[in-house]
Write a protein that holds these residues in place. Structure first.
Motif, PDB file in Angstrom:
ATOM      1  N   THR A 455       0.857  -1.190   0.000  1.00 27.97           N
ATOM      2  CA  THR A 455       0.000   0.000   0.000  1.00 27.97           C
ATOM      3  C   THR A 455       0.890   1.235   0.000  1.00 27.97           C
ATOM      4  OG1 THR A 455      -0.131  -0.025   2.425  1.00 27.97           O
ATOM      5  CG2 THR A 455      -1.899  -1.147   1.215  1.00 27.97           C
ATOM      6  N   GLY A 456       0.278   2.382  -0.212  1.00 26.74           N
ATOM      7  CA  GLY A 456       1.037   3.624  -0.244  1.00 26.74           C
ATOM      8  C   GLY A 456       0.908   4.300  -1.595  1.00 26.74           C
ATOM      9  N   THR A 457       1.839   5.181  -1.907  1.00 26.44           N
ATOM     10  CA  THR A 457       1.792   5.973  -3.135  1.00 26.44           C
ATOM     11  C   THR A 457       3.146   5.949  -3.824  1.00 26.44           C
ATOM     12  OG1 THR A 457       0.133   7.450  -2.176  1.00 26.44           O
ATOM     13  CG2 THR A 457       1.297   8.242  -4.121  1.00 26.44           C
ATOM     14  N   VAL A 458       3.136   5.676  -5.125  1.00 22.52           N
ATOM     15  CA  VAL A 458       4.348   5.734  -5.943  1.00 22.52           C
ATOM     16  C   VAL A 458       4.058   6.654  -7.128  1.00 22.52           C
ATOM     17  CG1 VAL A 458       5.255   3.485  -5.285  1.00 22.52           C
ATOM     18  CG2 VAL A 458       3.634   3.645  -7.169  1.00 22.52           C
ATOM     19  N   PRO A 459       5.097   7.236  -7.740  1.00 26.22           N
ATOM     20  CA  PRO A 459       4.857   8.244  -8.779  1.00 26.22           C
ATOM     21  C   PRO A 459       4.378   7.686 -10.111  1.00 26.22           C
ATOM     22  CG  PRO A 459       7.208   7.903  -8.466  1.00 26.22           C
ATOM     23  CD  PRO A 459       6.520   7.135  -7.384  1.00 26.22           C
ATOM     24  N   THR A 460       4.783   6.447 -10.470  1.00 28.80           N
ATOM     25  CA  THR A 460       4.489   5.938 -11.803  1.00 28.80           C
ATOM     26  C   THR A 460       4.055   4.480 -11.762  1.00 28.80           C
ATOM     27  OG1 THR A 460       6.760   5.183 -12.177  1.00 28.80           O
ATOM     28  CG2 THR A 460       6.236   7.464 -12.812  1.00 28.80           C
ATOM     29  N   VAL A 461       3.461   4.027 -12.871  1.00 31.68           N
ATOM     30  CA  VAL A 461       3.101   2.623 -13.010  1.00 31.68           C
ATOM     31  C   VAL A 461       4.351   1.760 -12.968  1.00 31.68           C
ATOM     32  CG1 VAL A 461       2.144   0.911 -14.592  1.00 31.68           C
ATOM     33  CG2 VAL A 461       0.993   3.100 -14.293  1.00 31.68           C
ATOM     34  N   HIS A 462       5.441   2.252 -13.555  1.00 30.34           N
ATOM     35  CA  HIS A 462       6.694   1.489 -13.564  1.00 30.34           C
ATOM     36  C   HIS A 462       7.164   1.202 -12.145  1.00 30.34           C
ATOM     37  CE1 HIS A 462      10.715   0.151 -14.371  1.00 30.34           C
ATOM     38  NE2 HIS A 462      11.251   1.214 -13.797  1.00 30.34           N
ATOM     39  N   ALA A 463       7.089   2.192 -11.258  1.00 34.94           N
ATOM     40  CA  ALA A 463       7.503   1.983  -9.866  1.00 34.94           C
ATOM     41  C   ALA A 463       6.621   0.941  -9.194  1.00 34.94           C
ATOM     42  CB  ALA A 463       7.456   3.295  -9.103  1.00 34.94           C
ATOM     43  N   SER A 464       5.331   0.965  -9.487  1.00 36.07           N
ATOM     44  CA  SER A 464       4.414  -0.020  -8.920  1.00 36.07           C
ATOM     45  C   SER A 464       4.763  -1.423  -9.387  1.00 36.07           C
ATOM     46  CB  SER A 464       2.972   0.328  -9.334  1.00 36.07           C
ATOM     47  OG  SER A 464       2.075  -0.680  -8.933  1.00 36.07           O
ATOM     48  N   LYS A 465       5.012  -1.579 -10.683  1.00 38.20           N
ATOM     49  CA  LYS A 465       5.374  -2.889 -11.225  1.00 38.20           C
ATOM     50  C   LYS A 465       6.698  -3.379 -10.642  1.00 38.20           C
ATOM     51  CE  LYS A 465       2.935  -2.421 -15.641  1.00 38.20           C
ATOM     52  NZ  LYS A 465       3.071  -2.323 -17.114  1.00 38.20           N
ATOM     53  N   LYS A 466       7.624  -2.444 -10.448  1.00 35.92           N
ATOM     54  CA  LYS A 466       8.925  -2.814  -9.895  1.00 35.92           C
ATOM     55  C   LYS A 466       8.760  -3.348  -8.473  1.00 35.92           C
ATOM     56  CE  LYS A 466      13.485  -2.659 -10.541  1.00 35.92           C
ATOM     57  NZ  LYS A 466      14.261  -1.418 -10.409  1.00 35.92           N
ATOM     58  N   ALA A 467       7.936  -2.706  -7.665  1.00 37.16           N
ATOM     59  CA  ALA A 467       7.721  -3.157  -6.293  1.00 37.16           C
ATOM     60  C   ALA A 467       7.081  -4.540  -6.266  1.00 37.16           C
ATOM     61  CB  ALA A 467       6.839  -2.154  -5.546  1.00 37.16           C
ATOM     62  N   ILE A 468       6.128  -4.763  -7.163  1.00 36.02           N
ATOM     63  CA  ILE A 468       5.470  -6.072  -7.234  1.00 36.02           C
ATOM     64  C   ILE A 468       6.468  -7.144  -7.657  1.00 36.02           C
ATOM     65  CG2 ILE A 468       3.713  -7.415  -8.458  1.00 36.02           C
ATOM     66  CD1 ILE A 468       2.101  -4.782  -8.688  1.00 36.02           C
ATOM     67  N   GLN A 469       7.290  -6.830  -8.672  1.00 35.74           N
ATOM     68  CA  GLN A 469       8.250  -7.808  -9.172  1.00 35.74           C
ATOM     69  C   GLN A 469       9.290  -8.168  -8.116  1.00 35.74           C
ATOM     70  OE1 GLN A 469       7.969  -9.313 -12.331  1.00 35.74           O
ATOM     71  NE2 GLN A 469       9.371 -10.687 -11.270  1.00 35.74           N
ATOM     72  N   ILE A 470       9.793  -7.168  -7.403  1.00 34.80           N
ATOM     73  CA  ILE A 470      10.770  -7.439  -6.354  1.00 34.80           C
ATOM     74  C   ILE A 470      10.165  -8.323  -5.267  1.00 34.80           C
ATOM     75  CG2 ILE A 470      12.017  -6.362  -4.437  1.00 34.80           C
ATOM     76  CD1 ILE A 470      12.777  -4.110  -6.283  1.00 34.80           C
ATOM     77  N   SER A 471       8.909  -8.080  -4.925  1.00 38.24           N
ATOM     78  CA  SER A 471       8.238  -8.895  -3.909  1.00 38.24           C
ATOM     79  C   SER A 471       8.148 -10.346  -4.362  1.00 38.24           C
ATOM     80  CB  SER A 471       6.838  -8.338  -3.633  1.00 38.24           C
ATOM     81  OG  SER A 471       6.902  -7.010  -3.150  1.00 38.24           O
ATOM     82  N   LYS A 472       7.833 -10.549  -5.644  1.00 40.36           N
ATOM     83  CA  LYS A 472       7.761 -11.920  -6.175  1.00 40.36           C
ATOM     84  C   LYS A 472       9.138 -12.566  -6.201  1.00 40.36           C
ATOM     85  CE  LYS A 472       3.692 -11.162  -9.121  1.00 40.36           C
ATOM     86  NZ  LYS A 472       3.204 -11.099 -10.525  1.00 40.36           N
ATOM     87  N   ASP A 473      10.125 -11.797  -6.685  1.00 39.09           N
ATOM     88  CA  ASP A 473      11.486 -12.340  -6.774  1.00 39.09           C
ATOM     89  C   ASP A 473      12.019 -12.734  -5.409  1.00 39.09           C
ATOM     90  OD1 ASP A 473      11.435 -11.903  -9.483  1.00 39.09           O
ATOM     91  OD2 ASP A 473      12.604 -10.054  -9.413  1.00 39.09           O
ATOM     92  N   THR A 474      11.618 -11.985  -4.388  1.00 40.52           N
ATOM     93  CA  THR A 474      12.152 -12.218  -3.047  1.00 40.52           C
ATOM     94  C   THR A 474      11.539 -13.443  -2.390  1.00 40.52           C
ATOM     95  OG1 THR A 474      12.524  -9.838  -2.832  1.00 40.52           O
ATOM     96  CG2 THR A 474      12.573 -11.099  -0.806  1.00 40.52           C
ATOM     97  N   GLY A 475      10.414 -13.946  -2.944  1.00 35.59           N
ATOM     98  CA  GLY A 475       9.864 -15.195  -2.435  1.00 35.59           C
ATOM     99  C   GLY A 475       8.470 -15.118  -1.871  1.00 35.59           C
ATOM    100  N   ALA A 476       7.736 -14.049  -2.167  1.00 35.44           N
ATOM    101  CA  ALA A 476       6.357 -13.956  -1.688  1.00 35.44           C
ATOM    102  C   ALA A 476       5.504 -15.045  -2.333  1.00 35.44           C
ATOM    103  CB  ALA A 476       5.777 -12.588  -2.013  1.00 35.44           C
ATOM    104  N   LYS A 477       4.642 -15.686  -1.532  1.00 34.94           N
ATOM    105  CA  LYS A 477       3.705 -16.656  -2.091  1.00 34.94           C
ATOM    106  C   LYS A 477       2.681 -15.963  -2.980  1.00 34.94           C
ATOM    107  CE  LYS A 477       3.697 -19.849   1.868  1.00 34.94           C
ATOM    108  NZ  LYS A 477       2.822 -20.458   2.909  1.00 34.94           N
TER     109      LYS A 477
END
Length: 494
Positions: A455-477
């Motif tokens: 949750t929270g606020t990011v400036p761009t769609v790219h930043a949002s996708k990056k946060a999601i991808q890092i979460s997946k890469d790190t091992g989130a179910k």
């Protein structure tokens, strides 16, 4: 029930971030989630630890076989890997670490499968011939002790790079010497070339162009100024290779992680006119050797891009979508492109060819991937050790002639599911802080039983996708994003 509690760094010491409430971990503000954030200093030791930490998370690189050292922000990688793709992956991970100014990759490639040079030449020639983008290139292949040399003539720098990338996927290849020459394009004025480079830089979602200068003389380009990460510098280098360019020098373009604070795009730079976005996408498509641009119709309305047309293979369709998504001002892509192969194989024939393509790929051949064909669609099922390797398997299947679509049902290996919430939380807080695009964003993370909620606020769609991808890469179910996009059209959902 007590809600997950969050803290602000100025109010609480860092140790309180690790408190556990009812099995749920929460962190607030990625700019306050690493010990050094109090004084914003980044030491060489910090960079080394951050790089090794990302290697541990990404199972496509053998962390135990790689040594990392850093001096004055220059990271040196040594050790052994089994494929060039793994060596390149280590470089990509490192260049996205904040504070890295340059990378010296001295890792040696020791293939698991040893081949003699004649066999390697035959396999590389076959790979180039089977790839739908490189099958018509004038490329001659030679090999000496596993080092493959490419000779010949191609039409663009992009075609030259794609040819090398195809060769890298072949088992037994240790190094690539890319001697391909670029066929001279029509002569263009320096002013025309500069204007096109500026358009490419401005449209690239992966970098901020405000502090980048472009100088050009007789087709020789020099980029000057400052960027916030090594990944941005490499993106700028790629963008500069437009038609008419003879060479690109990025030595004067410095990498300073603090520069990002001075390069923020204003909302007007992010939300662009429909016609401006359309022109930027069409320009990107024109330089992608995987795509016949004339076969694609681009329509843009309020940041929503619709792609229509007919292409011959699934790789081209996916590449067109990626080019559109990587353009500033794009918030959603509706890919209505139809894939119509020149000849339609039976499902059993497609299954056989996809299995063979996966077996020939040096990075994914070790996995037991189930392949099922259905009316030209290919379904991939199985378990793999990294998100990156899954993407490579999908791309490999998309290249097979006759495949109209790849349905990705591959699952990130289950051993990450045993990672505790606390361990996942610790890794995520570091990953966000070290990422050059996310370290100062207002991203809140809560974790319960491996389920990450952003949750929270990011400036761009790219930043949002990056946060999601890092979460997946790190091992989130599982990852649920409720991030709000700050610079977005009014209709865009929060």
């Amino acid at each position: 029930m007590k809600c997950p509690q969050t803290y602000q760094q100025k109010a609480m010491p860092l140790t309180l971030f690790s408190l556990l409430f009812l099995g749920v971990f929460a962190i607030t503000g990625t700019n306050v989630i690493f010990a050094n954030s109090q004084d914003d200093t980044i030491t060489d030791k910090d960079i080394t630890i951050a790089t090794e930490s990302r290697f541990i998370v990404d199972k496509s690189v053998p962390v135990n076989a790689i040594d990392v050292s850093t001096k004055n922000g220059i990271v040196t990688l040594t050790g052994k890997v089994n494929t060039i793709l793994a060596k390149d992956r280590a470089t990509r991970i490192t260049e996205n670490i904040r504070g890295v100014r340059a990378i010296v990759n001295r890792m040696k490639v020791v293939p698991l499968v040893q081949k003699d040079d004649p066999a390697i030449v035959l396999d590389v020639e076959a790979a180039l011939a089977k790839d739908p983008a490189t099958d018509s290139y004038e490329v001659t292949v030679a090999s000496h002790n596993g080092t493959v040399t490419l000779h010949g003539v191609v039409d663009s720098w992009q075609e030259k790079q794609l040819s090398a990338q195809v060769a890298k996927s072949v088992k037994g290849v240790k190094e690539i010497s890319n001697q391909l020459k670029i066929r001279p394009a029509a002569i263009r004025r320096d002013s025309e070339i500069k204007a096109e480079i500026m358009r490419m830089l401005q449209a690239d979602v992966f970098l901020d162009d405000q502090l980048i200068g472009v100088m050009i003389r007789n087709g020789h380009v020099t980029l000057t100024g400052v960027v916030g990460s090594l990944a941005e510098k490499n993106s700028a280098f790629t963008d500069a290779w437009v038609s008419g360019v003879i060479s690109v020098n990025t030595e004067p373009l410095k990498v300073e992680w603090w520069a990002k604070d001075r390069m923020r795009r204003e909302p007007g730079d992010v939300i662009r006119s429909n016609e401006g976005i359309k022109q930027a996408i069409e320009l990107a498509l024109s330089y992608d050797p995987r795509i016949n641009q004339n076969s694609i119709e681009v329509d843009v309305k309020n940041g929503i891009v619709t792609l229509r047309g007919i292409l011959r293979n699934a790789q081209s369709k996916s590449a067109a979508q990626m080019d559109a998504e990587n353009t500033v001002g794009v918030f959603l892509v509706k890919n209505l492109i139809k894939v119509r192969p020149p000849e339609q194989l039976s499902d059993s024939e497609l299954e056989s060819q996809v299995r063979q393509a996966l077996a020939n790929n040096a990075l994914v051949d070790r996995y037991d991937i189930n392949v099922t064909g259905r009316h030209g669609q290919i379904f991939l099922d199985g378990y793999m050790d990294s998100v990156f390797e899954i993407s490579q398997a999908v791309k490999t299947a998309e290249k097979v002639s006759g495949v109209v679509e790849v349905i990705n049902q591959l699952i990130y290996t289950p051993h990450h599911q045993h990672k505790s919430d606390e361990a996942l939380w610790q890794e995520l807080r570091q990953a966000f802080w070290w990422d050059p695009h996310l370290y100062d964003q207002d991203i809140r993370v809560s974790i319960e039983d491996g389920h990450v909620t952003l949750t929270g606020t990011v400036p761009t769609v790219h930043a949002s996708k990056k946060a999601i991808q890092i979460s997946k890469d790190t091992g989130a179910k599982k990852v649920t994003s409720r991030l709000r996009i700050q610079h977005a059209p009014d209709f865009f959902p929060a």
